[in-house]
Scaffold this motif. Structure first.
Motif, PDB file in Angstrom:
ATOM      1  N   SER A  24     -78.134 -62.230  12.339  1.00  0.00           N
ATOM      2  CA  SER A  24     -77.447 -63.150  11.442  1.00  0.00           C
ATOM      3  C   SER A  24     -76.769 -64.277  12.220  1.00  0.00           C
ATOM      4  N   ALA A  25     -76.077 -63.926  13.293  1.00  0.00           N
ATOM      5  CA  ALA A  25     -75.368 -64.939  14.090  1.00  0.00           C
ATOM      6  C   ALA A  25     -76.333 -65.929  14.734  1.00  0.00           C
ATOM      7  N   ALA A  26     -77.485 -65.437  15.180  1.00  0.00           N
ATOM      8  CA  ALA A  26     -78.472 -66.297  15.841  1.00  0.00           C
ATOM      9  C   ALA A  26     -79.430 -66.946  14.849  1.00  0.00           C
ATOM     10  N   GLU A  27     -79.310 -66.563  13.584  1.00  0.00           N
ATOM     11  CA  GLU A  27     -80.189 -67.076  12.541  1.00  0.00           C
ATOM     12  C   GLU A  27     -81.655 -66.822  12.887  1.00  0.00           C
ATOM     13  N   ILE A  28     -81.942 -65.576  13.237  1.00  0.00           N
ATOM     14  CA  ILE A  28     -83.319 -65.190  13.517  1.00  0.00           C
ATOM     15  C   ILE A  28     -83.722 -64.061  12.563  1.00  0.00           C
ATOM     16  N   CYS A  29     -84.995 -63.983  12.279  1.00  0.00           N
ATOM     17  CA  CYS A  29     -85.485 -62.999  11.312  1.00  0.00           C
ATOM     18  C   CYS A  29     -85.670 -61.623  11.954  1.00  0.00           C
ATOM     19  N   THR A  30     -85.863 -60.637  11.103  1.00  0.00           N
ATOM     20  CA  THR A  30     -86.034 -59.271  11.597  1.00  0.00           C
ATOM     21  C   THR A  30     -87.309 -59.133  12.433  1.00  0.00           C
ATOM     22  N   TYR A  31     -88.330 -59.901  12.113  1.00  0.00           N
ATOM     23  CA  TYR A  31     -89.566 -59.881  12.907  1.00  0.00           C
ATOM     24  C   TYR A  31     -89.280 -60.295  14.349  1.00  0.00           C
ATOM     25  N   THR A  32     -88.473 -61.338  14.529  1.00  0.00           N
ATOM     26  CA  THR A  32     -88.127 -61.801  15.867  1.00  0.00           C
ATOM     27  C   THR A  32     -87.280 -60.765  16.588  1.00  0.00           C
TER      28      THR A  32
END
Length: 57
Positions: A13-21
């Motif tokens: 959430s903090a890095a704004e990355i998806c669960t796939y990443t």
């Protein structure tokens, strides 16, 4: 993550990355430099603290 006491979901959430990443990161698979730079900003570190270059023999 352990030193900063962040959970995977909080980091994503903090890095704004998806669960796939996040899955790719956990499996030591390649991710974009943009993702790595986002992580550097969160952890207040240099990219060399997160990754290293391993040359083929």
């Amino acid at each position: 993550m352990k030193q900063n006491k962040l959970k995977k979901k909080e980091l994503a959430s903090a890095a704004e990355i998806c669960t796939y990443t996040m899955t790719k990161l956990n499996k030591d698979q390649p991710v974009s430099m943009e993702v790595m730079l986002r992580l550097c900003k969160i952890f207040h570190c240099d990219i060399g603290d997160l990754m290293e270059v391993i040359e083929d023999e």
